[in-house]
Every structure is written in C-alpha cells, then in structure tokens.
Design a protein around this motif. Structure first.
Motif, PDB file in Angstrom:
ATOM      1  N   ARG A  90      39.133  71.793  82.551  1.00 48.94           N
ATOM      2  CA  ARG A  90      40.622  71.845  83.624  1.00 48.94           C
ATOM      3  C   ARG A  90      41.674  72.063  83.225  1.00 48.94           C
ATOM      4  N   VAL A  91      41.230  73.496  82.738  1.00 45.72           N
ATOM      5  CA  VAL A  91      43.065  73.847  83.168  1.00 45.72           C
ATOM      6  C   VAL A  91      43.514  74.285  83.847  1.00 45.72           C
ATOM      7  N   ASP A  92      45.102  73.695  84.195  1.00 46.50           N
ATOM      8  CA  ASP A  92      45.653  73.803  85.725  1.00 46.50           C
ATOM      9  C   ASP A  92      46.610  75.339  85.370  1.00 46.50           C
ATOM     10  N   LEU A  93      47.280  75.373  84.717  1.00 43.44           N
ATOM     11  CA  LEU A  93      48.380  76.082  83.834  1.00 43.44           C
ATOM     12  C   LEU A  93      47.764  76.997  82.829  1.00 43.44           C
ATOM     13  N   CYS A  94      47.843  78.397  82.833  1.00 42.17           N
ATOM     14  CA  CYS A  94      47.348  78.955  81.424  1.00 42.17           C
ATOM     15  C   CYS A  94      48.595  80.432  81.145  1.00 42.17           C
ATOM     16  N   SER A  95      48.747  80.620  79.945  1.00 43.77           N
ATOM     17  CA  SER A  95      49.509  82.140  79.449  1.00 43.77           C
ATOM     18  C   SER A  95      49.030  82.599  79.402  1.00 43.77           C
ATOM     19  N   PHE A  96      49.318  83.981  79.606  1.00 38.18           N
ATOM     20  CA  PHE A  96      49.295  85.593  78.944  1.00 38.18           C
ATOM     21  C   PHE A  96      49.972  86.488  78.846  1.00 38.18           C
ATOM     22  N   SER A  97      49.868  87.497  77.691  1.00 41.93           N
ATOM     23  CA  SER A  97      50.680  87.937  77.442  1.00 41.93           C
ATOM     24  C   SER A  97      50.358  89.589  77.037  1.00 41.93           C
ATOM     25  N   GLY A  98      50.081  90.935  78.355  1.00 41.33           N
ATOM     26  CA  GLY A  98      49.884  92.295  77.489  1.00 41.33           C
ATOM     27  C   GLY A  98      49.889  92.898  76.220  1.00 41.33           C
ATOM     28  N   HIS A  99      51.111  92.550  75.523  1.00 42.05           N
ATOM     29  CA  HIS A  99      50.947  92.900  74.885  1.00 42.05           C
ATOM     30  C   HIS A  99      50.753  92.478  73.147  1.00 42.05           C
ATOM     31  N   LYS A 100      50.202  91.362  73.383  1.00 42.23           N
ATOM     32  CA  LYS A 100      49.039  90.629  72.250  1.00 42.23           C
ATOM     33  C   LYS A 100      48.228  90.685  71.948  1.00 42.23           C
ATOM     34  N   PHE A 101      47.510  92.162  73.531  1.00 39.47           N
ATOM     35  CA  PHE A 101      45.982  92.216  73.911  1.00 39.47           C
ATOM     36  C   PHE A 101      45.548  94.232  73.493  1.00 39.47           C
ATOM     37  N   HIS A 102      47.121  94.494  73.398  1.00 34.84           N
ATOM     38  CA  HIS A 102      47.015  95.786  73.349  1.00 34.84           C
ATOM     39  C   HIS A 102      47.442  96.536  75.020  1.00 34.84           C
ATOM     40  N   GLY A 103      47.750  95.666  75.010  1.00 37.04           N
ATOM     41  CA  GLY A 103      48.910  96.468  76.777  1.00 37.04           C
ATOM     42  C   GLY A 103      50.100  95.934  76.328  1.00 37.04           C
ATOM     43  N   LEU A 104      50.961  96.223  77.217  1.00 33.42           N
ATOM     44  CA  LEU A 104      52.543  96.929  77.373  1.00 33.42           C
ATOM     45  C   LEU A 104      53.230  95.445  77.446  1.00 33.42           C
ATOM     46  N   LYS A 105      54.481  96.085  76.855  1.00 38.29           N
ATOM     47  CA  LYS A 105      56.233  95.010  76.463  1.00 38.29           C
ATOM     48  C   LYS A 105      56.176  94.715  77.926  1.00 38.29           C
ATOM     49  N   GLY A 106      56.454  93.849  78.658  1.00 35.40           N
ATOM     50  CA  GLY A 106      57.220  93.620  79.484  1.00 35.40           C
ATOM     51  C   GLY A 106      55.967  93.195  80.660  1.00 35.40           C
ATOM     52  N   SER A 107      54.989  93.146  80.262  1.00 36.85           N
ATOM     53  CA  SER A 107      53.301  92.262  80.771  1.00 36.85           C
ATOM     54  C   SER A 107      53.225  91.030  81.091  1.00 36.85           C
ATOM     55  N   GLY A 108      52.798  90.627  81.821  1.00 36.42           N
ATOM     56  CA  GLY A 108      51.808  88.670  81.399  1.00 36.42           C
ATOM     57  C   GLY A 108      51.323  88.278  83.023  1.00 36.42           C
ATOM     58  N   ALA A 109      51.161  87.615  82.820  1.00 39.25           N
ATOM     59  CA  ALA A 109      50.147  86.352  83.539  1.00 39.25           C
ATOM     60  C   ALA A 109      49.649  85.650  83.426  1.00 39.25           C
ATOM     61  N   LEU A 110      50.072  84.459  84.031  1.00 41.64           N
ATOM     62  CA  LEU A 110      50.518  82.679  84.700  1.00 41.64           C
ATOM     63  C   LEU A 110      49.139  82.812  85.547  1.00 41.64           C
ATOM     64  N   PHE A 111      48.037  81.929  85.130  1.00 45.22           N
ATOM     65  CA  PHE A 111      46.441  81.992  85.978  1.00 45.22           C
ATOM     66  C   PHE A 111      46.878  79.993  86.661  1.00 45.22           C
TER      67      PHE A 111
END
Length: 380
Positions: free
Chosen positions: A191-212
């Motif tokens: 029942r999560v409404d909003l969820c934050s992610f950051s690419g550089h924490k899973f071997h992506g690049l800094k400056g990339s992320g997402a919000l569900f």
C-alpha cells in the motif's frame, strides 16, 4: 583496491556506461521534438520507463524519472504536503531518515506544517504501534525509509502499509534508495503511494532516479515549465540517464539471487571477525537487517583517522551517510538508537556490492585489526 563504500555510490556496470554513451551520441534528440530524432528519443524513454516499471511490478504510468533520490524524496514529501495542506498539515516520519527527508521535513516545519519524529528501538526499527499512535485527524503523509543507509535496518513497510489500508486519506511515502535490488519491496501489496529510487545505488549513473506515484495518488510538482513527465517533473528528460538506469536495474535483478547469497556470506564473515576484536561494537542488528551494510565503532578512535588508515592500505569505507560524512557531528541515526556520542563519533560503515568477495572480507579484517593496533600505539 577494495571498495566497501557501495552505500555511498556503486561502480557503474560497463554495459550501463556503453548504453549511456550510445544514447547520448546516436539518439540525442529532445523527446518533445516532432521530428524523427525526437521520436527515437521518446521511444527509448518509453521503453526505459516500461522496463523500470516491469522490474518493480507497477504500471509504466506510475514511474516518473528524476535526478536521483534527493529530488524524488523532496518531490514526494513537498508535493504531497503542498497539494493536500487544506486537508491537514501533519506529517509523520522517523528520527533515522536520510538527510534529504529530514531536511525536507524541517523546511516544512518552517512553513507551518507539524512533523512527528518517531523514535526507534535499539535495532533502529520503528514500532508499527508507534506509527498508529502518531496518526491524527489531520495527518496527510507518512514517510518512512525502507532500509537505513547507515546501519542497514529494514523498516516494517508492509505492516505499516497494512495499517494504512483502512485510512486512504493518508499518503505513504517510502525512501527505497538503499534497499532496491537487495531487499524485496512490494509496492502495491504494501500500500505504498510514493517511492523513491536512485540509479547510482544499483550500478547506474549519478544524476538519474525515479519516483513511483501510485495511480490515483496526487502530488504537486516542484518544477514548472514544459510539463514533461505528465506535468509532475518539468524539464527536458535525461533520456540517456533513464535508459542507463533501466539497464542497471535489469542487470541488478538478474544478478541478485546469487549476488545476495554471496553478499550475506561476506557480511557474515565480516561480522564474525569484527565481533572477535577487542574494543569493537557492532551497531547493525542481526534481524531485520539488509545484507550489504555493516556498521561498527572502534572505541576511543576517531572515525576519520581510522578511514584514512584503511585508505593507505587501498581499502575504501565510510563513516555515516555520504551526504553527511564530512560533517563532524555524530550520526543522528546511532544517537536515536541509544548509542553514546563517543561511540557514534567513531562509527564506520562497510557496505557491499554483489562483486565483493570472501577474500576481500578477510583482507579487510586483517587491515582493520592492524589499523586498530597501530592507532592505539600512536594514541598511547
């Protein structure tokens, strides 16, 4: 070099770098442009969104690309607070959140919002009953992290979500930056409404992320302009960053079954080795803990001195959150867990990736023991 600072940032996968370069050089059009090059970029952005959504088991229309965890947290919390302030001005969080959540809450307090900061137990975990007791008639948002970035404690997200299923007027935000790919999270089931992610924490690049943003949940944008990302996040999209992040997430999920098992073994060896050393206290709990973080203190020793001693041996670790590591104040998370100021001021964080090995763990343990003995001699 042995890199045990993966909670600060991870090394990008080579394939992720290749994807970023290819998109940047060959598909560099603006996704909003009407010509073919813009259309190609738009298609890549759509595919990246669908890939991220697929791995998170949500709809593509529920994924909004951002510049990273800090922006996602700010957008979720401020966006919810500003849009729903006429319903209420009370928000709930914990005393062990990341600085980007804590500072956002403090800023909202200056703007007339009331914030409840929940205490945690000695293991860094919040009690669901405390969350339930804190809810008021004018509560509009609860923001609680999934995995603590300093000690690795996993919060009871699913149980809190169950609690909120009977109260649809309260939005539930989760900062999942540290847990994604390492600790399962089921957004719709919890029942999560909003969820934050950051690419550089899973071997992506800094400056990339997402919000569900769950379908039906509404927040106010922080940026206004060209109405990109369905008017939630204006600004020309970072197509190459989004494509690279989607690839990083896919590769992380492909590796995580075997990777997590190896990570647990490495963490277990580190814990056992540190436990046998005199004057070391481990803060990461046994239960409800992520497999990649181990936090400990060396009694009577400054963390900065210890970190540089290990660096001289080619070993990279950190103190607290990378966002706060250059500040001299003790960890707010450890203080909230009841750790003394002296111990909190000497805390070290080891954080692993799937690529770290048992051999590296044994090397690090030897280096830690040697550094402790050397520094104690110098201090005496």
């Amino acid at each position: 070099m042995i890199y045990f600072d993966n909670s600060a940032t991870t090394k990008p996968y080579k394939e992720v770098l290749d994807a970023f370069v290819t998109v940047s050089s060959e598909y560099f059009g603006n996704p909003s442009s009407l010509h073919g090059l813009g259309g190609q970029a738009e298609k890549l952005l759509f595919q990246a969104r669908a890939q991220v959504a697929g791995h998170l088991k949500v709809k593509p229309s529920e994924i909004f690309f951002t510049s990273g965890g800090t922006e996602s947290n700010n957008l979720a919390i401020k966006g919810a607070a500003f849009l729903h302030k006429n319903k209420g001005r009370h928000l709930i969080t914990t005393r062990v959140e990341h600085a980007s959540v804590r500072a956002t809450m403090e800023q909202l307090e200056l703007n007339g919002f009331e914030i409840t900061y929940l205490p945690v137990e000695k293991d860094g975990r919040v009690k669901v009953k405390e969350v339930e007791k804190a809810v008021k008639q004018d509560t509009i948002l609860i923001s609680i992290m999934h995995v603590n970035n300093e000690v690795g404690t996993i919060q009871p997200i699913q149980e809190i979500g169950e609690l909120l299923k009977t109260n649809s007027s309260i939005l539930f935000h989760v900062d999942a930056v540290q847990g994604i790919g390492k600790v399962p999270i089921h957004l719709h089931e919890s029942r999560v409404d909003l969820c934050s992610f950051s690419g550089h924490k899973f071997h992506g690049l800094k400056g990339s992320g997402a919000l569900f943003i769950r379908e039906g949940a509404r927040i106010s944008p922080l940026f206004t302009g060209g109405n990109q990302e369905w008017k939630i996040r204006s600004g020309t999209e970072n197509v190459a960053g989004a494509v690279a992040m989607a690839k990083a997430l896919r590769m992380t999920f492909e590796k995580n079954q075997s990777g997590i098992e190896r990570m647990k073994k490495v963490q277990s060896i580190l814990r056992a080795g540190l436990s046998s050393m005199e004057g070391i206290q481990i803060h990461t709990p046994f239960e409800h803990a992520a497999p990649h973080i181990l936090n400990f203190s060396v009694k009577g020793m400054k963390a900065e001195v210890f970190i540089h001693a290990l660096e001289e041996k080619g070993i990279y670790v950190s103190t607290t959150s990378a966002c706060s590591s250059k500040k001299k104040s003790p960890s707010k998370t450890l203080l909230a867990m009841g750790v003394s100021e002296d111990l909190a001021g000497s805390a070290i964080r080891l954080s692993l990736s799937f690529d770290n090995t048992i051999e590296e763990a044994n090397t690090v343990l030897i280096a830690i023991e040697e550094a402790v003995q050397h520094l104690r001699k110098v201090m005496n």
